[in-house]
Design an enzyme around this catalytic site. Sequence first.
Site, mmCIF file in Angstrom:
data_model
loop_
_atom_site.group_PDB
_atom_site.id
_atom_site.type_symbol
_atom_site.label_atom_id
_atom_site.label_comp_id
_atom_site.label_asym_id
_atom_site.label_seq_id
_atom_site.Cartn_x
_atom_site.Cartn_y
_atom_site.Cartn_z
ATOM 1 N N GLY A 239 -91.799 11.120 59.529
ATOM 2 C CA GLY A 239 -90.376 11.007 59.215
ATOM 3 C C GLY A 239 -89.595 9.921 59.898
ATOM 4 O O GLY A 239 -88.448 9.655 59.521
ATOM 5 N N TYR A 316 -84.205 6.110 44.328
ATOM 6 C CA TYR A 316 -83.326 6.540 45.422
ATOM 7 C C TYR A 316 -82.164 5.586 45.641
ATOM 8 O O TYR A 316 -81.470 5.693 46.648
ATOM 9 C CB TYR A 316 -84.106 6.626 46.751
ATOM 10 C CG TYR A 316 -85.461 7.279 46.681
ATOM 11 C CD1 TYR A 316 -85.591 8.627 46.365
ATOM 12 C CD2 TYR A 316 -86.614 6.555 46.947
ATOM 13 C CE1 TYR A 316 -86.840 9.225 46.323
ATOM 14 C CE2 TYR A 316 -87.863 7.144 46.907
ATOM 15 C CZ TYR A 316 -87.972 8.481 46.588
ATOM 16 O OH TYR A 316 -89.210 9.066 46.544
ATOM 17 N N CYS A 343 -88.151 -1.450 29.782
ATOM 18 C CA CYS A 343 -87.029 -1.197 28.867
ATOM 19 C C CYS A 343 -86.173 -0.038 29.338
ATOM 20 O O CYS A 343 -86.109 1.021 28.696
ATOM 21 C CB CYS A 343 -87.574 -0.930 27.471
ATOM 22 S SG CYS A 343 -88.483 -2.349 26.906
ATOM 23 N N GLU A 344 -85.563 -0.189 30.489
ATOM 24 C CA GLU A 344 -84.649 0.829 31.014
ATOM 25 C C GLU A 344 -83.613 0.132 31.878
ATOM 26 O O GLU A 344 -83.952 -0.773 32.653
ATOM 27 C CB GLU A 344 -85.391 1.819 31.927
ATOM 28 C CG GLU A 344 -86.388 2.663 31.212
ATOM 29 C CD GLU A 344 -86.556 4.038 31.831
ATOM 30 O OE1 GLU A 344 -85.629 4.538 32.477
ATOM 31 O OE2 GLU A 344 -87.643 4.593 31.638
HETATM 32 N N1 LLP Z 1 -95.952 14.630 56.642
HETATM 33 C C1 LLP Z 1 -95.521 15.304 55.563
HETATM 34 C C2 LLP Z 1 -95.835 16.730 55.437
HETATM 35 C C3 LLP Z 1 -94.760 14.640 54.578
HETATM 36 O O1 LLP Z 1 -94.332 15.314 53.514
HETATM 37 C C4 LLP Z 1 -94.457 13.259 54.729
HETATM 38 C C5 LLP Z 1 -93.694 12.545 53.709
HETATM 39 C C6 LLP Z 1 -94.964 12.596 55.869
HETATM 40 C C7 LLP Z 1 -95.698 13.315 56.809
HETATM 41 C C8 LLP Z 1 -94.719 11.141 56.124
HETATM 42 O O2 LLP Z 1 -93.371 10.869 56.263
HETATM 43 P P1 LLP Z 1 -92.910 9.407 56.720
HETATM 44 O O3 LLP Z 1 -93.373 9.214 58.127
HETATM 45 O O4 LLP Z 1 -93.513 8.415 55.820
HETATM 46 O O5 LLP Z 1 -91.437 9.464 56.605
HETATM 47 N N2 LLP Z 1 -91.166 8.595 48.487
HETATM 48 C C9 LLP Z 1 -90.149 8.667 49.501
HETATM 49 C C10 LLP Z 1 -90.661 9.302 50.759
HETATM 50 C C11 LLP Z 1 -91.223 10.685 50.557
HETATM 51 C C12 LLP Z 1 -91.808 11.276 51.822
HETATM 52 C C13 LLP Z 1 -92.596 12.493 51.533
HETATM 53 N N3 LLP Z 1 -93.234 13.101 52.663
HETATM 54 C C14 LLP Z 1 -89.603 7.269 49.757
HETATM 55 O O6 LLP Z 1 -90.047 6.325 49.117
HETATM 56 O O7 LLP Z 1 -88.692 7.110 50.577
#
Ligand code: LLP
Length: 420
Positions: A239, A316, A343-344
């Site tokens: 996160g 987003y 096409c959007e």
């Molecule tokens: N662990 C779990 C259980 C998760 O669901 C996620 C991300 C991570 C770790 C890794 O999180 P990070 O360190 O990358 O923040 N598609 C979205 C992000 C979705 C994240 C989903 N879960 C975007 O492009 O911002």
Amino acid sequence: MDPFVYKKGVLYCEDVSLAKIAKKVGTPFYCYSSAHLKNRFNAYKTGFGPRKHLICFAVKANSNLAVLSCLGNLGAGADIVSGGELYRALKAGIPANRIVYSGVGKTKEEMAYALKNSIAMFNIESMEELQQLSKVAKKLGQRAPIAFRVNPDVDPKTHPYISTGLKKNKFGLSREQALEAYALALKDPHLSIKGIDCHIGSQIVELDPFIDAFKRLKELVVQIEKMGISLSFIDIGGGLGISYKDENPPAPQTYISAITDEAKDLPQTIIVEPGRSICGNAGVLVTKILYVKENDAKRFYIVDAGMNDLGRPSLYDAYHEIKPVQQTVAPSYKETDVVGPICETGDFLARSRPMPDLASGSLLAVLSAGAYGFTMSSNYNSRPRVPEVMVYGNRFHVVRRRQTWQDLVAGESIPKGESC
Ligand code: LLP
């Protein structure tokens, strides 16, 4: 250090010019810096110091085998959310005992695959999932290593679509439910309790939510241990955010030292599941301006990459900085929409962005595209997926080739003897 810098007016990835790569592989393409991956991974490692830990890279952020293998060689484990991600992690050489399995909807086939490979731990998100895993483990004559994902109900102050640690989100168990779950799991001969887990969201740029969540986990650990359960792992999820524009997230070392400070009285191994903060700023998407178009209201750069290649802006409204690969001299800026060929109306990489005057044929680099870029790409509009390139100092390799039109229809068939 930013691996993408101008050298003599051309944007480079480490010691390779992006223009040179474009000449070789065509556009669009993703390009990753191995040095940046290494620096970011090592920043986490430094933060932990001598403390027992496991850095499980979140494969969903970037699942290319070359990326996984690079991180695996540095000592990374993997946080996976599907059988496909497990397959990739193993194929990249990441040892199974460094793999944790997250996600709310694991199927029994996926559970069996992970059990047969002896992964470190399943992060369980519901009672039904627990029962299912127990059944699969029984059938295989095994004990499944588990942790429960707790929803700590803290606000990560990020985009609502990527916030996961609030009660109203579908993830994890409440603290009360978790305690009941631990009591049940303790009695189950096919389960072996290993840890506790949480993940509160993504692109978090402040420390407080992480610390709050950790404090809540700590309270639970005390209660769980009172039940006679000893935990080996505390998994704090991923996160940590990155800078896309002007965000100023804590460095991985700062974040991890704050956590290890909080954890100084706890003997457990700390697991962390970073994705974006390791690979986000390691990658760019290079695209070419196909056409320049202007009307009374706006200028458009129509480029050869679209929302199917990088979905974050459309999904987003995410900001990705865009730089010309060939630096412009004394540029004058004008508000421009950088749009794709799909096409959007939602197919844009940037909207109303001050951009220098550029002619068709110019290359653009869309920055901070190393996480959730390629992995979220699709074949929408029957567009082949773009290649991925990895740079190692002054060398580069195509680590995934461009798809062909034949690839697009592979696996499809027209039923014989049926007509419409
Ligand atoms: N662990 C779990 C259980 C998760 O669901 C996620 C991300 C991570 C770790 C890794 O999180 P990070 O360190 O990358 O923040 N598609 C979205 C992000 C979705 C994240 C989903 N879960 C975007 O492009 O911002």
